[in-house]
Design an enzyme around this catalytic site. Structure first.
Site, mmCIF file in Angstrom:
data_model
loop_
_atom_site.group_PDB
_atom_site.id
_atom_site.type_symbol
_atom_site.label_atom_id
_atom_site.label_comp_id
_atom_site.label_asym_id
_atom_site.label_seq_id
_atom_site.Cartn_x
_atom_site.Cartn_y
_atom_site.Cartn_z
ATOM 1 N N ARG A 133 0.941 -1.069 -0.208
ATOM 2 C CA ARG A 133 0.027 -0.029 0.126
ATOM 3 C C ARG A 133 0.867 1.396 0.162
ATOM 4 O O ARG A 133 1.737 1.539 0.962
ATOM 5 C CB ARG A 133 -0.862 -0.028 1.174
ATOM 6 C CG ARG A 133 -1.968 1.187 1.155
ATOM 7 C CD ARG A 133 -2.917 1.380 2.338
ATOM 8 N NE ARG A 133 -3.388 2.667 2.351
ATOM 9 C CZ ARG A 133 -3.586 3.349 3.328
ATOM 10 N NH1 ARG A 133 -3.261 2.978 4.558
ATOM 11 N NH2 ARG A 133 -4.155 4.659 3.221
ATOM 12 N N HIS A 178 -3.112 11.037 0.994
ATOM 13 C CA HIS A 178 -2.816 10.867 2.187
ATOM 14 C C HIS A 178 -2.182 11.946 2.859
ATOM 15 O O HIS A 178 -1.062 12.084 3.320
ATOM 16 C CB HIS A 178 -1.842 9.669 2.216
ATOM 17 C CG HIS A 178 -1.519 8.815 3.438
ATOM 18 N ND1 HIS A 178 -1.763 7.465 3.740
ATOM 19 C CD2 HIS A 178 -1.223 9.306 4.770
ATOM 20 C CE1 HIS A 178 -1.411 7.031 4.849
ATOM 21 N NE2 HIS A 178 -1.063 8.321 5.653
ATOM 22 N N GLU A 223 -7.991 8.087 6.070
ATOM 23 C CA GLU A 223 -8.375 8.400 7.377
ATOM 24 C C GLU A 223 -8.975 9.742 7.475
ATOM 25 O O GLU A 223 -8.359 10.699 8.062
ATOM 26 C CB GLU A 223 -7.112 8.291 8.479
ATOM 27 C CG GLU A 223 -6.606 6.867 8.519
ATOM 28 C CD GLU A 223 -5.735 6.750 9.428
ATOM 29 O OE1 GLU A 223 -5.019 8.019 10.040
ATOM 30 O OE2 GLU A 223 -4.949 5.736 9.780
ATOM 31 N N ASN A 363 -8.308 1.183 9.073
ATOM 32 C CA ASN A 363 -7.072 1.284 9.730
ATOM 33 C C ASN A 363 -7.315 1.263 11.333
ATOM 34 O O ASN A 363 -8.345 2.044 11.717
ATOM 35 C CB ASN A 363 -6.427 2.716 9.511
ATOM 36 C CG ASN A 363 -5.796 2.583 8.235
ATOM 37 O OD1 ASN A 363 -5.669 1.662 7.306
ATOM 38 N ND2 ASN A 363 -5.201 3.675 7.776
ATOM 39 N N TYR A 365 -5.540 0.882 15.704
ATOM 40 C CA TYR A 365 -4.205 0.990 16.397
ATOM 41 C C TYR A 365 -4.606 0.661 18.052
ATOM 42 O O TYR A 365 -3.682 0.274 18.587
ATOM 43 C CB TYR A 365 -3.641 2.010 16.197
ATOM 44 C CG TYR A 365 -2.772 2.275 15.160
ATOM 45 C CD1 TYR A 365 -1.662 1.434 14.544
ATOM 46 C CD2 TYR A 365 -3.564 2.971 13.913
ATOM 47 C CE1 TYR A 365 -1.004 1.754 13.309
ATOM 48 C CE2 TYR A 365 -2.880 3.116 12.523
ATOM 49 C CZ TYR A 365 -1.639 2.471 12.303
ATOM 50 O OH TYR A 365 -0.897 2.560 11.263
ATOM 51 N N GLU A 434 -3.850 -0.598 7.722
ATOM 52 C CA GLU A 434 -2.828 -0.221 8.590
ATOM 53 C C GLU A 434 -3.280 -0.732 9.881
ATOM 54 O O GLU A 434 -4.174 -1.020 10.419
ATOM 55 C CB GLU A 434 -2.805 1.192 8.623
ATOM 56 C CG GLU A 434 -2.084 2.143 7.701
ATOM 57 C CD GLU A 434 -2.127 3.447 7.814
ATOM 58 O OE1 GLU A 434 -1.857 3.999 9.421
ATOM 59 O OE2 GLU A 434 -2.190 4.334 7.083
#
Length: 531
Positions: A133, A178, A223, A363, A365, A434
């Site tokens: 990516r 991005h 995002e 994505n 985390y 991600e």
């Protein structure tokens, strides 16, 4: 009612601690109606296994499952003004406000991938990934952002990368945007300005035309939540604006509109000949209710609606989430506004946006607990996104973490996958675009990263095999240590170390690189798997 059946596997050890430290056990559901309701509100949490949390799933990854690694243009390329590239938002921000970046760092050179891209692809080939990516720099292709001034050297740079990836049997997952907005559009209001949606669609059309023969998977925008909340709401990222009351929502409006217009350009003009697919990357932490009290369960639902839902709901279900419409509308009227601070989609825009995704890109985390706060009628006169939400979010201090936006909570990842699968219409495939571990030491012995990624991949397998969630890919962030925005080079997320004190930006694979290579080769988290 959601079109999918929600399924979970429970055991006596599948528990989560609430805010007071007590233990809440999953209860048995009495009927299908309650099951469906729970799936729409807040899926029950399960840990990665019924044994200890470190116990990994021993099932093989499905035959169609793809492994990858990710980077982004501004974070690795450097060459900030090379070969006709125009200035972008992060060039301007780091040069104009250097004190807002840790150690006054910038991306002028970054990993020097503008010149070392062949070495990066060799690392990917040796790793054995199925996909890579990457993102395109809008201002490297269109120096002033518009299609009347095309930089052929920028186009050639990406064609060389894409051709080499294909020659090495690595599928490019290409992100059009991005965060590195051409500066001219920042000067015109950035993502506050809905006209940006049309400029983005023109940029997308050019990219589909010149790169489409090499690319089968397109991602429009990365995002938007982080862009809108951090960049335009609370000032944590470029452009550093503090307009939480209205800016977050106007930014969200323009982002989803831009995505939809680009999607329709591909759908109408290129899909038949190129046979590719298009999506948008959405990011969210998992919001877990702090207790089983109805108000905290509602708080978790609300947190998900204001984070992921603000962007996913228009695309998958149509229009903003109703709870966002209601909360922002009520507070706006109480604050004396003549109408809601939340922009209203026209019926035509709702139809334009709905259904503009061929698969779901996720994505994530971390995880947080959500606790109810009564802000519906409080602090009136101070328009604010977080007061609109009315949720207190916090982390369990026992969770393993080095930085404030990454924490080891694999059960939260599994719950988030279930939530996406059940909450949004038409989602028949999820690709994790991600996920990764952050530390602050440039160590090659990165065992904490191996632990994090292995446990998240184990939770992914649990979601696939036990819950029926069709997740078909995982992309580790990041291939390289890189420029981590306002954190500069102080946070390390790469599976390959980059020496930023060396003018040559020497790359050295970490232990996690070798571990991930082994997982990809045997398609198993353990030395051997049951299938």
């Amino acid at each position: 009612m959601n079109h999918k059946m929600f399924s979970q596997v429970f055991c006596t050890d599948n528990v989560n601690k609430n805010a007071s430290g007590t233990v809440a056990l999953a209860s048995t559901l009495e009927n299908a109606k309650m099951l469906s309701l729970l799936a729409l509100i807040v899926p029950l949490i399960v840990s990665t296994s019924c044994d200890e949390v470190s116990s990994l799933n021993n099932r093989s990854f499905p035959t169609n499952f793809k492994f990858g690694a990710a980077t982004a243009s501004y974070q690795i390329e450097g060459g900030w003004n090379a070969d006709g590239k125009g200035e972008n938002l992060w060039d301007w921000y780091t040069h104009t406000f250097p004190d807002k970046i840790q150690n006054r760092d910038n991306g002028d050179v970054a990993c020097n991938s503008y010149y070392k891209w062949k070495e990066d692809i060799q690392l990917l080939k040796d790793l054995g990934v199925n996909h890579y990516r990457l993102s395109l720099s809008w201002s490297r292709i269109l120096p002033n952002g518009t299609v009347n001034n095309v930089n052929q050297k920028g186009i050639n740079y990406y064609i060389n990368i894409l051709e080499t990836l294909r020659a090495n049997n690595i599928e490019p997952l290409v992100t059009l945007y991005h965060w590195d907005l051409p500066l001219v559009f920042h000067e015109l209001g950035g993502w506050y300005n809905p006209l940006l949606a049309d400029y983005f669609a023109e940029y997308a059309r050019l990219c589909f035309k010149v790169f489409g023969k090499y690319v089968k998977t397109w991602i429009t925008i990365n995002e938007p939540q982080t862009t809108c909340v951090q960049g335009y709401g609370i000032g944590g990222k470029a452009p550093g604006y503090l307009h939480s009351g209205e800016g977050v929502y106007q930014c969200a409006f323009t982002n989803v509109l831009a995505h939809a217009k680009a999607y329709h350009v591909y759908d109408k003009e290129f899909r038949a000949s190129q046979n590719g697919r298009v999506s948008i990357v959405l990011d969210s932490a998992w919001a877990e209710a702090a207790s089983d009290k109805p108000e905290d369960v509602l708080a978790a639902e609300t947190a998900m609606a204001f984070s992921m839902g603000l962007y996913a709901n228009p695309i998958y279900n149509g229009n903003w989430p109703q709870i966002v419409i209601d909360r922002v509308g009520n507070r706006s009227l109480n604050e004396g506004f003549p109408a809601s601070r939340l922009p209203q989609f026209t019926p035509e825009q709702i139809q334009l946006i709905k259904g503009t995704s061929d698969f779901f890109c996720l994505n994530t985390y971390a995880t947080s607990y959500s606790q109810y706060q009564n802000t519906v009628n409080e602090s009136i006169g101070t328009p604010d996104y977080h007061l609109d939400m009315g949720v207190r979010s916090y982390r369990d201090p026992s969770w393993s973490a080095v930085v404030d936006w990454v924490a080891l909570v694999p059960w939260g990842f599994r719950s988030l996958l279930n939530y996406v699968w059940n909450q949004y219409d038409g989602v028949n495939e999820i690709v994790v675009t991600e996920n990764g571990w952050a530390d602050v030491e440039s160590t090659l012995n990165d065992t904490a990263r191996i632990t994090y990624v292995s446990e998240y991949l184990s939770a992914l397998l649990d979601a696939y095999y036990e819950d029926g969630v069709n997740v078909t890919g995982y992309t580790v962030w990041s291939l390289l240590d890189n420029f981590e925005w306002t954190n500069g080079y102080t946070q390390k997320l790469g599976i390959v170390q980059v020496d930023f004190n060396d003018p040559d930006r020497t790359r050295t694979p970490k232990e996690s690189y070798g571990w991930y290579k082994g997982v990809i080769a045997r398609r198993c988290l353990l030395e051997s798997c049951v299938n």
